[in-house]
Design an enzyme around this catalytic site. Structure first.
Site, PDB file in Angstrom:
ATOM      1  N   LYS A  80       0.646  -1.026   0.281  1.00 24.27           N
ATOM      2  CA  LYS A  80       0.431   0.352   0.113  1.00 24.27           C
ATOM      3  C   LYS A  80       0.948   1.473   0.306  1.00 24.27           C
ATOM      4  O   LYS A  80       1.913   1.455   0.352  1.00 24.27           O
ATOM      5  CB  LYS A  80      -0.949  -0.156   1.104  1.00 24.27           C
ATOM      6  CG  LYS A  80      -1.955   1.196   1.471  1.00 24.27           C
ATOM      7  CD  LYS A  80      -3.180   0.998   2.445  1.00 24.27           C
ATOM      8  CE  LYS A  80      -3.763   1.758   2.889  1.00 24.27           C
ATOM      9  NZ  LYS A  80      -4.249   1.723   3.755  1.00 24.27           N
ATOM     10  N   SER A 155      -9.239   2.069   2.822  1.00 25.31           N
ATOM     11  CA  SER A 155      -9.178   2.686   2.153  1.00 25.31           C
ATOM     12  C   SER A 155      -7.807   1.985   1.373  1.00 25.31           C
ATOM     13  O   SER A 155      -7.146   2.154  -0.048  1.00 25.31           O
ATOM     14  CB  SER A 155      -7.516   3.420   3.006  1.00 25.31           C
ATOM     15  OG  SER A 155      -6.844   3.398   3.981  1.00 25.31           O
ATOM     16  N   SER A 179      -9.234  -0.409   7.604  1.00 25.44           N
ATOM     17  CA  SER A 179      -8.917  -0.384   6.047  1.00 25.44           C
ATOM     18  C   SER A 179      -8.235  -0.797   5.835  1.00 25.44           C
ATOM     19  O   SER A 179      -8.073  -1.378   5.052  1.00 25.44           O
ATOM     20  CB  SER A 179      -8.322   1.037   5.815  1.00 25.44           C
ATOM     21  OG  SER A 179      -9.201   1.577   5.889  1.00 25.44           O
TER      22      SER A 179
HETATM   23  N1  GLN Z   1     -12.335   4.645   7.005  1.00 25.32           N
HETATM   24  C1  GLN Z   1     -12.237   4.975   8.134  1.00 25.32           C
HETATM   25  C2  GLN Z   1     -11.424   6.022   7.212  1.00 25.32           C
HETATM   26  O1  GLN Z   1     -12.336   7.171   7.357  1.00 25.32           O
HETATM   27  C3  GLN Z   1     -10.634   4.070   8.134  1.00 25.32           C
HETATM   28  C4  GLN Z   1      -9.829   4.281   7.310  1.00 25.32           C
HETATM   29  C5  GLN Z   1      -8.689   3.649   7.759  1.00 25.32           C
HETATM   30  O2  GLN Z   1      -8.419   2.361   7.998  1.00 25.32           O
HETATM   31  N2  GLN Z   1      -7.281   3.849   7.330  1.00 25.32           N
HETATM   32  O3  GLN Z   1     -10.930   6.709   8.348  1.00 25.32           O
END
Ligand code: GLN
Length: 486
Positions: A80, A155, A179
């Site tokens: 990532k 993400s 994420s």
């Molecule tokens: N969807 C969550 C956010 O927008 C979690 C994102 C993540 O775990 N990086 O913060």
């Protein structure tokens, strides 16, 4: 024999060892998949084809010289784009890091390189990992291999789509509030978020430092365990890592869960959960019971507060972490004669709308007059959420529930309503706030053929128990073996 890109990690490792194929052949097979399919999937922000093939040749040479071969020698990995890999771009999905080329490698990646792996490329992510769909990437949206009109989740959506589509055998992601697990669920792969502090975050572009974890997305729990065993453990470069000794997860050969008690929280089966999701998760829990686990209902009473708590704490931490992007040290610099104007314009043009929203929410929550009302209060409620889990784990060994309320949504479906997007995280946020490990595994499909994920949670540092139970499930079911026809 299966095609090279279809092999699971154990088969790839074994095939390389036996000389059935070379690392160059294996790596080239994935690069070819990327070439063929990434135009449609858009999982990668950067493909390191030449570097990967050079590494593959070195791996083959090393094996040929018959030196003691490291365990993962010549096995490709996708990373990532929030994790630094030396001499590869690291954008975090943001314009503000355009052109940034880190000179160092994240420890989590370095440990895998030391074990012999090579990096195929960097995968797409919501900007600074803020989002649940990859639509917040400043570059492009990744498409779900099961339905190209839908999101892969986020993400770590690029990593999820790469693994689901057979563009990489396995990938690293990060999980702040879900994420790794949410994109794993929406893309039909398995995804582990370890205990907070188990894996190093040195070289990770920080989002919410009391929450960020590096995790793995793979085709099976067994594959994930191989990487997690290598990555886990204290890192002198990351003071937040635990010095608790690493217990190497050895996966059992028999699908037997006798003696294990699994708790099913009422709060995870509520209105708004898609009926197909509830049905598949309930069936999966029944499968765990059929293997001998005792199943009982539990309550995690503060679950509903996790969302507001997270969306105060994570932006507050993000607003502090993102202060370093000022046009001086990294990436983008919008030129202006006046230095203050340069800061403003760099940040104004470099950050996208969701990142700006979070910086504003976070700065507000931390500001002098509101600190106690928002940040202080959220910290207190976070403790109550942690206690919910502690109390539950006095009665049960693991907790099971859906990873997400729905299957993959359409690209654009939630993009003008941040709250709708935040609701994606209702079931992944509480355990993130508690710092406990969680894993998502595929447990079926909805009527539209979209994958469904179930989550399992364990107490702090009980990764072995978690991986063993999830692996037992995959020994008796084949949902994780289903592949999309891309
Ligand atoms: N969807 C969550 C956010 O927008 C979690 C994102 C993540 O775990 N990086 O913060």
């Amino acid at each position: 024999m299966a095609e090279l890109h279809e092999l699971d990690l154990r088969q790839a490792i074994e095939g390389l060892k036996q000389g059935d194929f070379s690392s160059r052949e294996l790596t080239a097979a994935f690069l070819q998949r990327i070439e063929q399919l990434d135009g449609a999937l858009q999982a990668f922000l950067h493909v390191a084809g030449e570097q990967a093939l050079t590494q593959a040749d070195q791996a083959d040479k090393q094996r040929g010289e018959n030196r003691e071969a490291p365990p993962l020698l010549g096995v490709p990995l996708a990373v990532k784009d929030v994790l630094a890999v030396a001499d590869m771009p690291a954008t975090a999905g943001s314009r503000i890091l355009e052109g940034f080329l880190p000179s160092y490698t994240a420890t989590s990646v370095q440990r895998l390189l030391d074990a012999g792996m090579l990096v195929l490329g960097k995968t797409n992510t919501d900007e600074f990992a803020m989002g649940s769909s990859t639509e917040n990437s400043a570059y492009f949206t990744t498409h779900n291999p099961w339905d190209l009109e839908r999101v892969p989740g986020g993400s770590s959506g690029g990593s999820a789509a790469a693994v689901a589509g057979g563009l990489a055998p396995i990938a690293l992601g990060t999980d702040t509030g879900g994420s790794v697990r949410q994109p794993a669920a929406l893309s039909g792969v398995s995804g582990l978020r370890p205990t907070y502090g188990r894996n190093s975050r040195y070289g990770l572009i920080a989002f919410g430092s009391s929450l960020d974890c590096v995790g793995v997305l793979g085709r099976s729990v067994a594959d994930i365990a191989i990487l997690q065993n290598v990555m886990a453990g204290r890192d002198p470069k990351d003071a937040s890592t635990s010095d608790r000794p690493v217990e190497t997860a050895v996966l059992q050969k028999k699908a037997d869960l006798k003696g294990l008690t699994i708790g099913v929280p009422n709060e995870y089966f509520i209105a708004g959960v898609q009926p197909a999701v509830e049905a598949a998760v309930r069936a999966a829990i029944q499968a765990l019971a059929d293997m001998g686990a005792a199943v009982r209902e539990i309550s995690l009473p503060h679950t509903e507060y996790a969302l507001p708590v997270y969306y105060i704490l994570a932006p507050a931490e993000a607003s502090a972490n993102l202060a370093r992007f000022d046009g001086v040290r990294y990436g983008l610099r919008v030129k202006d004669a006046d230095v203050i104007e340069m800061f403003k314009r760099t940040r104004g043009e470099g950050f996208g709308p969701e990142v700006k929203r979070r910086i504003m929410i976070g700065t507000y929550a931390l500001s002098a007059g509101y600190y106690d009302t928002y940040y202080g209060q959220a910290q207190k409620v976070r403790t109550l959420i942690q206690r919910d889990f502690e109390a539950a784990f006095e009665q049960v060994d693991l907790i099971a529930g859906p990873t997400t309320p729905t299957t993959a949504f359409r690209i654009g479906e939630h993009s003008d309503d941040p709250l709708e997007m935040y609701l994606q995280d209702v079931f992944t946020l509480p355990s993130s706030l508690a710092g406990i490990p969680g894993i998502s595994v595929p447990v079926g499909f909805d009527e539209g053929g979209l994958p469904i994920g179930m989550q399992l949670f364990a107490p702090h540092f009980a990764e072995t128990k978690l991986l063993q139970a999830a692996h037992a499930y995959q020994m008796t079911t084949d949902w994780h073996l289903k592949r999309p026809s891309v």
